[in-house]
Motif scaffolding. Structure first.
Motif, PDB file in Angstrom:
ATOM      1  N   ASN A  74       0.782  -1.181  -0.020  1.00  0.00           N
ATOM      2  CA  ASN A  74      -0.145   0.072  -0.013  1.00  0.00           C
ATOM      3  C   ASN A  74       0.761   1.274   0.116  1.00  0.00           C
ATOM      4  O   ASN A  74       0.350   2.219  -0.586  1.00  0.00           O
ATOM      5  CB  ASN A  74      -0.934  -0.068   1.095  1.00  0.00           C
ATOM      6  N   ALA A  75       1.933   1.000   0.482  1.00  0.00           N
ATOM      7  CA  ALA A  75       2.845   2.376   0.707  1.00  0.00           C
ATOM      8  C   ALA A  75       3.424   2.677  -0.770  1.00  0.00           C
ATOM      9  O   ALA A  75       3.689   3.891  -1.098  1.00  0.00           O
ATOM     10  CB  ALA A  75       3.970   2.087   1.425  1.00  0.00           C
ATOM     11  N   LYS A  76       3.576   1.708  -1.607  1.00  0.00           N
ATOM     12  CA  LYS A  76       3.712   2.004  -3.019  1.00  0.00           C
ATOM     13  C   LYS A  76       2.804   2.192  -4.124  1.00  0.00           C
ATOM     14  O   LYS A  76       2.968   2.075  -5.198  1.00  0.00           O
ATOM     15  CB  LYS A  76       4.787   0.912  -3.730  1.00  0.00           C
ATOM     16  N   ASN A  77       1.427   1.889  -3.553  1.00  0.00           N
ATOM     17  CA  ASN A  77       0.101   1.806  -4.462  1.00  0.00           C
ATOM     18  C   ASN A  77       0.239   0.967  -5.341  1.00  0.00           C
ATOM     19  O   ASN A  77      -0.178   1.122  -6.684  1.00  0.00           O
ATOM     20  CB  ASN A  77      -0.169   3.209  -4.971  1.00  0.00           C
ATOM     21  N   THR A  78       0.776  -0.418  -4.911  1.00  0.00           N
ATOM     22  CA  THR A  78       1.133  -1.250  -6.269  1.00  0.00           C
ATOM     23  C   THR A  78       0.470  -2.673  -5.702  1.00  0.00           C
ATOM     24  O   THR A  78       0.802  -2.989  -4.364  1.00  0.00           O
ATOM     25  CB  THR A  78       2.532  -1.144  -6.134  1.00  0.00           C
ATOM     26  N   VAL A  79       0.182  -3.470  -6.462  1.00  0.00           N
ATOM     27  CA  VAL A  79      -0.142  -4.856  -6.180  1.00  0.00           C
ATOM     28  C   VAL A  79       0.741  -5.653  -7.204  1.00  0.00           C
ATOM     29  O   VAL A  79       1.084  -5.334  -8.370  1.00  0.00           O
ATOM     30  CB  VAL A  79      -1.695  -5.235  -6.645  1.00  0.00           C
ATOM     31  N   TYR A  80       1.262  -6.799  -6.608  1.00  0.00           N
ATOM     32  CA  TYR A  80       1.912  -7.670  -7.449  1.00  0.00           C
ATOM     33  C   TYR A  80       1.564  -8.878  -7.739  1.00  0.00           C
ATOM     34  O   TYR A  80       0.450  -9.420  -6.846  1.00  0.00           O
ATOM     35  CB  TYR A  80       3.404  -7.905  -6.721  1.00  0.00           C
TER      36      TYR A  80
END
Length: 124
Positions: A74-80
């Motif tokens: 969430n800190a990077k606003n990214t899902v992997y």
């Protein structure tokens, strides 16, 4: 402007691994459930994996269970999507999507925002 951008696709040999990323801009990703979908040539788009917005619970379809792992930063606003032990039948364009969903759902119509897709050919 609300946007999802996938990256990390590319040609991989059977048995290999890839990590796909889904970066969001214009909205806060942790307010949404995220789904990864794929569409092979001549086939319908299918849901592959889901991660909730609330407690991070995850779901995988049987064909990828044990091989794929979905996670979110969430800190990077990214899902992997970590994909291991790839098979030729995993070949597809992979999409991420965001939806205001409080429950597990992998119907494409239930998602609000979509990325442009990233190609994953699995071939020797």
């Amino acid at each position: 402007q609300v946007q999802l951008v996938e990256s990390g696709g590319g040609l991989v040999q059977p048995g290999g691994s890839l990590r796909l990323s889904c970066a969001a801009s214009g909205f806060t990703l942790d307010d949404y459930a995220i789904g990864w979908f794929r569409q092979a040539p001549g086939k319908e788009r299918e849901g592959v994996s889901y991660i909730s917005s609330s407690d991070g619970s995850t779901y995988y379809v049987d064909s990828v269970k044990g091989r794929f792992t979905i996670s979110r930063d969430n800190a990077k606003n990214t899902v992997y999507l970590q994909m291991n032990s790839l098979k030729p039948e995993d070949t597809a364009v992979y999409y991420c999507a965001a939806g205001a969903l409080p429950y597990i759902e992998l119907a494409p119509s239930e998602y609000d925002y979509w990325g442009q897709g990233t190609q994953v050919p699995v071939s020797s």
